[in-house]
Motif scaffolding. Structure first.
Motif, PDB file in Angstrom:
ATOM      1  N   PRO A 176       0.824  -1.218   0.000  1.00  0.00           N
ATOM      2  CA  PRO A 176       0.000   0.000   0.000  1.00  0.00           C
ATOM      3  C   PRO A 176       0.851   1.258   0.000  1.00  0.00           C
ATOM      4  N   GLY A 177       0.348   2.279  -0.663  1.00  0.00           N
ATOM      5  CA  GLY A 177       1.061   3.547  -0.744  1.00  0.00           C
ATOM      6  C   GLY A 177       2.091   3.598  -1.844  1.00  0.00           C
ATOM      7  N   LEU A 178       2.374   2.468  -2.488  1.00  0.00           N
ATOM      8  CA  LEU A 178       3.364   2.410  -3.560  1.00  0.00           C
ATOM      9  C   LEU A 178       2.691   2.242  -4.914  1.00  0.00           C
ATOM     10  N   GLY A 179       1.393   2.532  -4.980  1.00  0.00           N
ATOM     11  CA  GLY A 179       0.616   2.302  -6.191  1.00  0.00           C
ATOM     12  C   GLY A 179       0.994   3.217  -7.344  1.00  0.00           C
ATOM     13  N   SER A 180       0.503   2.846  -8.520  1.00  0.00           N
ATOM     14  CA  SER A 180       0.736   3.624  -9.737  1.00  0.00           C
ATOM     15  C   SER A 180      -0.478   3.477 -10.638  1.00  0.00           C
ATOM     16  N   ALA A 181      -0.692   4.461 -11.502  1.00  0.00           N
ATOM     17  CA  ALA A 181      -1.862   4.447 -12.375  1.00  0.00           C
ATOM     18  C   ALA A 181      -1.814   3.299 -13.368  1.00  0.00           C
ATOM     19  N   GLY A 182      -0.629   2.877 -13.742  1.00  0.00           N
ATOM     20  CA  GLY A 182      -0.446   1.750 -14.645  1.00  0.00           C
ATOM     21  C   GLY A 182       0.775   0.969 -14.228  1.00  0.00           C
ATOM     22  N   PHE A 183       1.215   0.054 -15.075  1.00  0.00           N
ATOM     23  CA  PHE A 183       2.405  -0.720 -14.754  1.00  0.00           C
ATOM     24  C   PHE A 183       3.625   0.194 -14.702  1.00  0.00           C
ATOM     25  N   ALA A 184       4.340   0.139 -13.596  1.00  0.00           N
ATOM     26  CA  ALA A 184       5.522   0.980 -13.394  1.00  0.00           C
ATOM     27  C   ALA A 184       6.429   0.307 -12.383  1.00  0.00           C
ATOM     28  N   GLY A 185       7.711   0.270 -12.683  1.00  0.00           N
ATOM     29  CA  GLY A 185       8.660  -0.324 -11.755  1.00  0.00           C
ATOM     30  C   GLY A 185       9.054  -1.725 -12.153  1.00  0.00           C
ATOM     31  N   ASN A 186       9.599  -2.453 -11.182  1.00  0.00           N
ATOM     32  CA  ASN A 186      10.131  -3.789 -11.422  1.00  0.00           C
ATOM     33  C   ASN A 186       9.971  -4.620 -10.162  1.00  0.00           C
ATOM     34  N   LEU A 187       9.894  -5.937 -10.335  1.00  0.00           N
ATOM     35  CA  LEU A 187       9.747  -6.873  -9.225  1.00  0.00           C
ATOM     36  C   LEU A 187      10.812  -7.956  -9.317  1.00  0.00           C
ATOM     37  N   GLN A 188      11.306  -8.380  -8.178  1.00  0.00           N
ATOM     38  CA  GLN A 188      12.187  -9.538  -8.092  1.00  0.00           C
ATOM     39  C   GLN A 188      11.693 -10.432  -6.960  1.00  0.00           C
ATOM     40  N   VAL A 189      11.686 -11.741  -7.206  1.00  0.00           N
ATOM     41  CA  VAL A 189      11.253 -12.726  -6.209  1.00  0.00           C
ATOM     42  C   VAL A 189      12.274 -13.845  -6.150  1.00  0.00           C
ATOM     43  N   THR A 190      12.626 -14.286  -4.937  1.00  0.00           N
ATOM     44  CA  THR A 190      13.568 -15.384  -4.724  1.00  0.00           C
ATOM     45  C   THR A 190      13.038 -16.296  -3.635  1.00  0.00           C
ATOM     46  N   SER A 191      13.123 -17.602  -3.837  1.00  0.00           N
ATOM     47  CA  SER A 191      12.716 -18.557  -2.806  1.00  0.00           C
ATOM     48  C   SER A 191      13.692 -18.513  -1.637  1.00  0.00           C
ATOM     49  N   ALA A 192      13.170 -18.841  -0.448  1.00  0.00           N
ATOM     50  CA  ALA A 192      13.981 -18.871   0.772  1.00  0.00           C
ATOM     51  C   ALA A 192      13.525 -20.056   1.609  1.00  0.00           C
ATOM     52  N   ASP A 193      14.230 -21.167   1.478  1.00  0.00           N
ATOM     53  CA  ASP A 193      13.858 -22.391   2.193  1.00  0.00           C
ATOM     54  C   ASP A 193      15.122 -23.093   2.660  1.00  0.00           C
ATOM     55  N   PRO A 194      15.246 -23.392   3.957  1.00  0.00           N
ATOM     56  CA  PRO A 194      16.491 -23.979   4.471  1.00  0.00           C
ATOM     57  C   PRO A 194      16.602 -25.481   4.288  1.00  0.00           C
ATOM     58  N   SER A 195      15.532 -26.153   3.877  1.00  0.00           N
ATOM     59  CA  SER A 195      15.562 -27.607   3.951  1.00  0.00           C
ATOM     60  C   SER A 195      15.124 -28.350   2.703  1.00  0.00           C
ATOM     61  N   GLN A 196      14.565 -27.669   1.702  1.00  0.00           N
ATOM     62  CA  GLN A 196      14.081 -28.371   0.526  1.00  0.00           C
ATOM     63  C   GLN A 196      14.211 -27.494  -0.710  1.00  0.00           C
ATOM     64  N   PRO A 197      14.289 -28.102  -1.894  1.00  0.00           N
ATOM     65  CA  PRO A 197      14.337 -27.315  -3.128  1.00  0.00           C
ATOM     66  C   PRO A 197      13.044 -26.518  -3.306  1.00  0.00           C
TER      67      PRO A 197
END
Length: 355
Positions: A176-197
């Motif tokens: 919230p508060g980081l909205g935009s009227a259309g697509f703007a910016g970039n996203l990165q996602v990374t898994s974080a798991d200590p015990s399994q793929p």
């Protein structure tokens, strides 16, 4: 060796209980990145930098098969997020396992796998970042670290509180508060798991004036949805490092038309940002391979992260280390896979230099 790994992971568990709250403004920003191209020693100096004092370096020590421990000097703090991108010509990915202070440093455990779940070492790019304070619009920055059960670390440059809903391999993140009227910016996602793929990606993205709504999807070593931990970062006119004094040379892009042979400039322009006001381009380099060019902003030391986008179990890595030449950056290539087969799929790429 097994007892050593358990001891290190136990140590990493200390400090991972940060409250689910925005970072306090009294704590300075901390960041660091590296290209880990070895299992022991100091990795490539041309591709490591951070908010530490002069004279310090990132160092790496080996763990089990496919596992390395990355030590970021002078970055000890609870919270923050880690992103990792595998670098390989094969269907490999890397994930963060855990990270926590170790003396004055930040220690991150990274594990890499081939499709199917066999552990394997491959080079990778890694970034750690912890942010504070607020930003004036249109600049925006936010992150969430989710451990599979709840938020353990977060930041929102509008001063709002991020939320996560869902589970079982599919979550919706609200910034919230980081909205935009259309697509703007970039996203990165990374898994974080200590015990399994575990592999994670951006499943979908729905911007609005009030919030950025982002779907995170995760899968196991094959293509089965998985409840696991992950980190997500959103950047808009801000480097992936999110530091208090951002570099002047950075950019990001969203290859949202992967069937386009290019070179083409992704639209809308707000997803194809270049801090030097140049135009980033994407083009085909073969099935499932995308050459991404960031003109003008290239400068060593520098860093690249990439993540897959879309509702399926596909994932992406970097085929080889990016090339910084003549002031431009050539990411050759972002490689995307369905199982172990290269396919054309959307992806998001983020570049930053230290300057």
């Amino acid at each position: 060796m097994t007892s050593r790994i358990l001891c290190v992971l136990a140590m990493l568990a200390v400090g991972l209980t940060a409250a689910a709250t925005s970072a306090q403004a009294s704590v300075p920003n901390r960041w660091g990145f590296a290209l880990v191209n070895l299992t022991s020693g100091v990795p490539d100096p041309a591709h490591q930098a951070g908010s530490w004092s002069a004279g310090f370096n990132v160092s790496v020590t080996p763990g089990g098969v496919g596992q390395t421990y990355v030590r970021f000097p002078q970055l000890a703090i609870n919270g923050g997020v880690v992103h990792v991108t595998a670098i390989s010509e094969n269907a490999y990915w890397c994930q963060a396992q855990k990270w926590a202070p170790s003396g004055a440093d930040m220690l991150v455990a990274v594990q890499c796998y081939r499709y199917g779940g066999a552990p394997v070492f491959t080079p990778y790019s890694i970034v750690f970042e912890q942010s504070t304070g607020t930003l004036p619009a249109p600049k925006a920055f936010g992150y969430v670290h989710y451990n599979g059960a709840g938020i353990t670390s977060q930041f929102n440059s509008a001063g709002a509180v991020n939320t996560v809903a869902g589970g079982g391999g599919v979550w919706t993140v609200q910034l919230p508060g980081l909205g935009s009227a259309g697509f703007a910016g970039n996203l990165q996602v990374t898994s974080a798991d200590p015990s399994q793929p575990a592999r994670c990606k951006v499943g979908a993205w729905a911007p609005s004036a009030g919030t950025q709504a982002v779907q995170v999807r995760c899968h196991n070593a094959t293509n089965v949805p998985l409840n696991t931990g992950w980190s997500l970062t959103y950047q808009r006119e801000r480097a992936i490092t999110g530091g208090a004094l951002p570099p002047g040379r950075f950019g990001y892009t969203f290859d949202n038309t992967p069937a386009n042979p290019g070179p083409y400039a992704p639209v809308p322009p707000a997803v194809n940002y270049n801090s030097a006001s140049a135009v980033n381009t994407v083009q085909s380099a073969g099935l499932g391979l995308r050459l991404v060019t960031f003109p003008v902003v290239g400068a060593l030391q520098d860093h690249v992260q990439a993540t897959a986008y879309g509702p399926g179990p596909e994932y992406c890595n970097l085929q080889t280390v990016w090339n910084t030449f003549g002031g431009s950056v050539y990411v050759r290539n972002v490689a995307c896979y369905s199982a172990a087969t290269r396919v054309d799929r959307p992806s998001m790429v983020s570049y930053t230099s230290r300057y």
